[in-house]
Structure formats: structure tokens, C-alpha cells
Write a protein that holds these residues in place. Structure first.
Motif, mmCIF file in Angstrom:
data_model
loop_
_atom_site.group_PDB
_atom_site.id
_atom_site.type_symbol
_atom_site.label_atom_id
_atom_site.label_comp_id
_atom_site.label_asym_id
_atom_site.label_seq_id
_atom_site.Cartn_x
_atom_site.Cartn_y
_atom_site.Cartn_z
ATOM 1 N N PHE A 89 17.654 -8.698 -15.752
ATOM 2 C CA PHE A 89 16.472 -7.340 -16.447
ATOM 3 C C PHE A 89 15.337 -7.767 -16.773
ATOM 4 O O PHE A 89 14.893 -7.250 -17.207
ATOM 5 N N VAL A 112 12.472 -6.395 -10.096
ATOM 6 C CA VAL A 112 13.280 -6.940 -8.419
ATOM 7 C C VAL A 112 14.026 -5.212 -7.579
ATOM 8 O O VAL A 112 14.068 -5.717 -6.922
ATOM 9 N N LEU A 113 13.903 -5.016 -8.424
ATOM 10 C CA LEU A 113 15.177 -3.973 -8.263
ATOM 11 C C LEU A 113 13.685 -2.441 -8.683
ATOM 12 O O LEU A 113 13.699 -2.346 -9.831
ATOM 13 N N ARG A 114 13.441 -1.581 -8.232
ATOM 14 C CA ARG A 114 12.970 -1.003 -8.197
ATOM 15 C C ARG A 114 13.307 0.668 -9.282
ATOM 16 O O ARG A 114 12.713 0.994 -10.066
ATOM 17 N N SER A 115 14.600 0.487 -8.886
ATOM 18 C CA SER A 115 15.332 1.806 -9.643
ATOM 19 C C SER A 115 15.645 1.457 -11.596
ATOM 20 O O SER A 115 15.730 1.840 -12.141
ATOM 21 N N ILE A 116 15.511 0.472 -11.885
ATOM 22 C CA ILE A 116 15.199 -0.261 -13.050
ATOM 23 C C ILE A 116 14.506 0.499 -14.065
ATOM 24 O O ILE A 116 13.289 0.399 -13.455
ATOM 25 N N GLN A 117 14.476 0.959 -14.451
ATOM 26 C CA GLN A 117 13.893 1.892 -15.563
ATOM 27 C C GLN A 117 13.748 1.809 -16.503
ATOM 28 O O GLN A 117 14.121 2.638 -17.323
ATOM 29 N N PHE A 118 14.634 0.941 -17.380
ATOM 30 C CA PHE A 118 14.857 0.814 -18.644
ATOM 31 C C PHE A 118 13.868 -0.786 -19.692
ATOM 32 O O PHE A 118 13.414 -1.841 -18.520
ATOM 33 N N ASP A 119 13.607 -0.854 -20.481
ATOM 34 C CA ASP A 119 13.084 -2.534 -20.853
ATOM 35 C C ASP A 119 13.700 -2.759 -21.441
ATOM 36 O O ASP A 119 14.353 -2.049 -23.058
ATOM 37 N N MET A 147 17.110 -12.278 -2.378
ATOM 38 C CA MET A 147 18.062 -10.953 -1.883
ATOM 39 C C MET A 147 18.175 -10.033 -1.115
ATOM 40 O O MET A 147 18.873 -9.883 -0.623
ATOM 41 N N GLU A 148 16.765 -10.432 0.086
ATOM 42 C CA GLU A 148 16.441 -9.833 0.903
ATOM 43 C C GLU A 148 17.188 -10.528 2.613
ATOM 44 O O GLU A 148 17.707 -9.147 3.509
ATOM 45 N N MET A 187 24.917 -7.528 -12.120
ATOM 46 C CA MET A 187 24.459 -5.809 -12.679
ATOM 47 C C MET A 187 26.265 -5.523 -12.738
ATOM 48 O O MET A 187 25.917 -4.952 -13.957
#
Lengths: 218, 218
Positions: free
Chosen positions: B78, B83-90, B113-114, B127
Motif C-alpha cells: 500500500f 499500482v491499483l486504482r481502486s485503492i482509495q485510502f492513505d 502484474m499485467e 492484499m
């Protein structure tokens, strides 16, 4: 409408993968209130065609707290926690409205993930998105007082329903927020005295959204 | 010891992927107390060679709560939330001990990853594992009283340090648990009166593990 139109990365599957999945998914229709998943069962992934599901955790004493909701086209991953061995928590999933959905067997999905970086990356995004919701929730629980949480919940419900009149009990609000009915009732009466809501049997009507929004802001 | 011996799925990378990663990682040594990551920075993934890191969230008022810790061979995902656009926290990451680590640039890891289902599935497992820790923490916060949480924390610290004498302040315990120093001080004094700990300046000594364990059990 077919499964292929709802499964978000259908076009990134190889034809033989599409065939396998199509052959193995099952379609179900469940009534509001139905339990779709509980505890450590490996029910499979739930892909929602239409309806609304609720995922929550349960304490030993039977208290609940909603961790996320699922709407049309959402995929529920944690009802198939056996797909990832590092998932060490149990959720319960129930239908909040009559719901049509597909169940993808866990072993079928697990194979797809192992074969396809696209499927695996998509799974990563779903998990990251749920993770973010849980972190938001934890921040709410840690730093926000119950009045803000009740106000946020009412506004969220009104957004989901597209209406200011919510048919919901105090008990049910308490279960979403992981608190006791008495706490919710006290808070709603305070909101009513401030002109923000109007209470009646089995319903809460939002009468001053602006005030509720001001209150819900951190 | 080389990066390749610490990166868990090294052998599942293709030779050219191994070359790219090797060329792009950087090695760093940081002192106890150093801040490694904060907010929305895309610092990169942190792979720990030796040491101890702490990941926590921060409220607007500056209150903290530890969400997980990282030890030798752990990978911190994190700190590269881009790297992951859905991570919305800091999160914020600091060193709890002098630490040696590698930083893997976010764009390098994202490419891996891709390209590779193995890397992506490994990321899923990390995760899921962090997610499980956060769910455990949330259950603690929701359903467990502060006495149990302080007892659990002391036992966990003693396990990490391999010692019963912990050099830790009440303030620091409060920051791990997301509460106020006064709450911790009151609880520790109560523990002391029950013979479970002995308090001295800047230190807490566990004197009755059995009693603490009984208390910490849910």
C-alpha cells in the motif's frame, strides 16, 4: 441478457475459458431476506444481475456491522474466500431486495485466476475496492461520532433508494452500524427535534438534507 | 544476500523480467523512526530485508491507529497504492527499528502484474492477508473492550521482541490502538494493581502472562 454481458472481463477470456465458465455458472433468483452465504462456506462468487445484497460481519453475541453492499453488475468475492488462502475472515451475505444473480463456483474461478493475469488483476481491483470501503468504515468507527455515522447512513440509503422516505427500522440501522437499537432511536429523536427527519412506524423520512449533509461531513 | 533471494516469486519471473526488476530496485537503510511513506505518494513497494515497519492511518486531528506491521521478507503493497486504482485510502509507514529494505518502483511492479498471472496472484494473496488483518482489527474495535485490546497488544509486542520487558511509552501504545494516552495509562495502572504488569519510566514489564492471556481472549 446473458452472463457474458455481465461478467466484466468476458472479452479477455479465451474461448475455451468462456465455455468452461458458461457451463459451470448457475443462475438463481432469491427473495429479499434470503441468506446467500455465511461463515466459512465456499459458496462461490456472486455476480449480481439485478437486486441488492448486503455483506456484514457478526460478533459472537450476534451484533452485526455492514461492511459493504452489492448492486447490479457487482461481483462478490468474499463469498468464495477459499479462492485465496490468505482470507482469514468470515462474512455473511443476505439479499436486501429480491435479487437475480449468477454463482461462479470457487474452483472454476480459481483456475481462471491462475491461468489469466487479466482475471487475477481484475480480482485485485475488486479486493482493493472492498478494502477501501472497509478502511473508510474503520475510519468512521475510529474517528467519527455516532451522530455523523447515522446522518451518513440515512443519506446513503436515500441515494440508494432514490427517495427521502426510507422504510427501515431502528433495529436495522443499528445492525448496519454495529450499534444498539436504543442508540439509534435516541439519535433519530434528536434529528427529529432538529427538523432533519420525520419518524413514523417502520419509516424515517429525510426532511432536511442540507442539515444532514452538514452534520455528516467530517 | 541478494534481492532475488528475498523476492518471494523470483523463480516465477521470466529472465528478462528478473533483469528489469534487478536493474530498477533500490536498496536503502533507514534508522528507527524514519518515515518511509505517507499519504498519496507512490513510493513503491517495500521489501524488507531486515527490520520492522509500521503501517498506520491518521485522522485529521492527528490520532493514529496501527493497521499492520511488516517484518523480514514482508512486502508492503500500500506504499504503492497507484499500482491499483481502486485503492482509495492513505497509510503512513515508519520504521520501528533500523531497517534494510528494497524499494520496487510502482510502474515496474505494475508492468509485472499485467504480464504475469503469478505476480498478480501473489499480489492478491498479500492484499488478502492485509485485508484479514484489518478485518481482525475492526472486529477488535467494534466488539472488544479496551482492556482486551491493551492486553492483546502487550502480548503481541512481547512476542515480537521475544522479551517481557517492553521499552514503550503509554503514548505509543495509544497511537497503536487509536485511543488517548490517558485511557492507556488508566488501563495499565489497573493491570499493575492486578499484578499483570510492572510499570516504570518508558517501560512496561509483563509479570503475569497467563492472566493477560485470559483477559485478551474473546
Amino acid at each position: 441478457m446473458e452472463f457474458s454481458e455481465y461478467f466484466p472481463i468476458w472479452n479477455q477470456l479465451k474461448p475455451w475459458q468462456q465455455e468452461t465458465v458458461s457451463a459451470k455458472v448457475t443462475f438463481r433468483t432469491v427473495k429479499k431476506g434470503a441468506m446467500l452465504h455465511s461463515g466459512t462456506d465456499c459458496t462461490g462468487l456472486l455476480l449480481i444481475k439485478a437486486g441488492q445484497l448486503r455483506a456484514f460481519i457478526l460478533s459472537k453475541e450476534g451484533r452485526e456491522v455492514t461492511i459493504y453492499r452489492l448492486f447490479d453488475r457487482d461481483l462478490c468475492l468474499f463469498s468464495a474466500s477459499c479462492v485465496l488462502r490468505s482470507i482469514q475472515f468470515d462474512i455473511t451475505v443476505t439479499a436486501e431486495k429480491d435479487t437475480e444473480l449468477w454463482i461462479i463456483p470457487a474452483d472454476v474461478y480459481k483456475q481462471l485466476m491462475e491461468q489469466s493475469a487479466a482475471v487475477s488483476n481484475y480480482t485485485n481491483e475488486i479486493m482493493a475496492s472492498r478494502f477501501s470501503e472497509v478502511m473508510w468504515l474503520m475510519e468512521q468507527i475510529m474517528w467519527n461520532s455516532m451522530d455523523k455515522r447515522v446522518a451518513s447512513f440515512l443519506l446513503e440509503e436515500a441515494a440508494i433508494e432514490g427517495a427521502d422516505l426510507l422504510h427501515i427500522t431502528h433495529e436495522s440501522i443499528a445492525n448496519h452500524l454495529g450499534t444498539h437499537r436504543e442508540v439509534v432511536t435516541r439519535m433519530l429523536r434528536y434529528f427529529q427535534s432538529e427538523g432533519m427527519v420525520r419518524l413514523s412506524r417502520g419509516a424515517v423520512e429525510l426532511t432536511d438534507r442540507t442539515k444532514l449533509e452538514l452534520l455528516s461531513e467530517v
